[in-house]
Scaffold this active site. Structure first.
Site, PDB file in Angstrom:
ATOM      1  N   HIS A 125     -14.776  21.418  41.697  1.00 63.67           N
ATOM      2  CA  HIS A 125     -14.415  22.810  41.975  1.00 63.67           C
ATOM      3  C   HIS A 125     -12.919  22.999  42.141  1.00 63.67           C
ATOM      4  CE1 HIS A 125     -18.659  23.526  42.543  1.00 63.67           C
ATOM      5  NE2 HIS A 125     -18.689  22.526  43.383  1.00 63.67           N
ATOM      6  N   HIS A 173      -6.692  21.142  49.423  1.00 60.37           N
ATOM      7  CA  HIS A 173      -7.123  21.435  48.058  1.00 60.37           C
ATOM      8  C   HIS A 173      -6.420  22.697  47.577  1.00 60.37           C
ATOM      9  CE1 HIS A 173      -9.917  23.660  50.661  1.00 60.37           C
ATOM     10  NE2 HIS A 173      -9.844  24.582  49.716  1.00 60.37           N
ATOM     11  N   HIS A 218      -6.279  26.392  44.972  1.00 58.39           N
ATOM     12  CA  HIS A 218      -6.966  27.478  44.274  1.00 58.39           C
ATOM     13  C   HIS A 218      -5.976  28.195  43.368  1.00 58.39           C
ATOM     14  CE1 HIS A 218     -10.639  27.250  46.659  1.00 58.39           C
ATOM     15  NE2 HIS A 218      -9.859  27.059  47.710  1.00 58.39           N
ATOM     16  N   GLU A 226      -6.195  32.897  47.073  1.00 61.23           N
ATOM     17  CA  GLU A 226      -7.320  33.662  47.606  1.00 61.23           C
ATOM     18  C   GLU A 226      -6.859  34.661  48.661  1.00 61.23           C
ATOM     19  OE1 GLU A 226     -11.070  30.754  47.000  1.00 61.23           O
ATOM     20  OE2 GLU A 226      -9.858  30.343  48.776  1.00 61.23           O
ATOM     21  N   HIS A 237      -4.874  24.907  50.521  1.00 59.69           N
ATOM     22  CA  HIS A 237      -5.578  25.062  51.802  1.00 59.69           C
ATOM     23  C   HIS A 237      -5.612  23.708  52.501  1.00 59.69           C
ATOM     24  CE1 HIS A 237      -8.015  28.837  50.458  1.00 59.69           C
ATOM     25  NE2 HIS A 237      -6.778  29.126  50.823  1.00 59.69           N
ATOM     26  N   THR A 267     -13.987  29.473  52.101  1.00 55.90           N
ATOM     27  CA  THR A 267     -14.018  30.293  50.885  1.00 55.90           C
ATOM     28  C   THR A 267     -14.918  29.716  49.806  1.00 55.90           C
ATOM     29  OG1 THR A 267     -12.078  29.219  49.906  1.00 55.90           O
ATOM     30  CG2 THR A 267     -11.685  31.134  51.355  1.00 55.90           C
TER      31      THR A 267
END
Length: 166
Positions: free
Chosen positions: A3, A28, A30, A34, A47, A115
């Site tokens: 992911h 990690h 994104h 977000e 994050h 999230t």
């Protein structure tokens, strides 16, 4: 992990808020971010997921914007396998998460959730005001792996967003 690109961090890095101390568990990324500040998303976000001894979570969101290359992303991108869900070991102590933080640690904070499923509630969020730069190439590298792995912006549902004084 299939992911995102996630780095499990060795014990010893902590976040202290008031009288609570949280250990960094992992961080990690994104794409795009977000979080939005005044309606603007960043190119990406990191994050940093922390937990206290009772299992309460605190996540520090580091907004990433296009600019100069970032040393942490440079170290990670050279090691990540193109095959998803294929862990790769980094030499212990070779990665310093502090290199992912801006100089100014002013933040916005609010109660929220994780999230990613199961989107567990009870998470304290700290979104850093100052972004950190990453290069166009680093954004392209991540975007090739995960074109859009960001949860859509969620409504506040009456939650208060507080701002630090710095």
């Amino acid at each position: 992990n299939g992911h995102t690109v996630m780095v499990t961090y060795a014990p010893g890095s902590t976040l202290t808020v008031g009288d609570k101390q949280y250990q960094l568990q992992q961080f990690h990324f994104h794409h795009p971010s977000e979080e939005a500040i005044r309606g603007k998303h960043s190119d990406m976000v990191a994050h940093l997921v922390h937990a206290d001894t009772d299992g309460h979570l605190a996540v520090v969101a580091v907004r990433l914007k296009r600019g100069a290359a970032n040393v942490v992303l440079a170290q990670i991108s050279g090691k990540v396998s193109a095959e998803k869900e294929h862990p790769v070991a980094l030499a212990e102590g070779s990665l310093d998460v502090r290199d992912l933080l801006p100089r100014s640690l002013g933040y916005y904070t609010f109660p929220g959730s994780l999230t990613t499923p199961p989107c567990t509630e009870g998470v304290t969020w700290y979104v850093l005001k100052a972004p950190v730069e990453i290069s166009t190439g680093q954004i392209a590298w991540f975007k090739k792996l995960y074109p859009n792995n960001a949860r859509p912006l969620q409504p506040l549902h009456g939650r208060a967003v507080m701002e630090s004084s710095n």
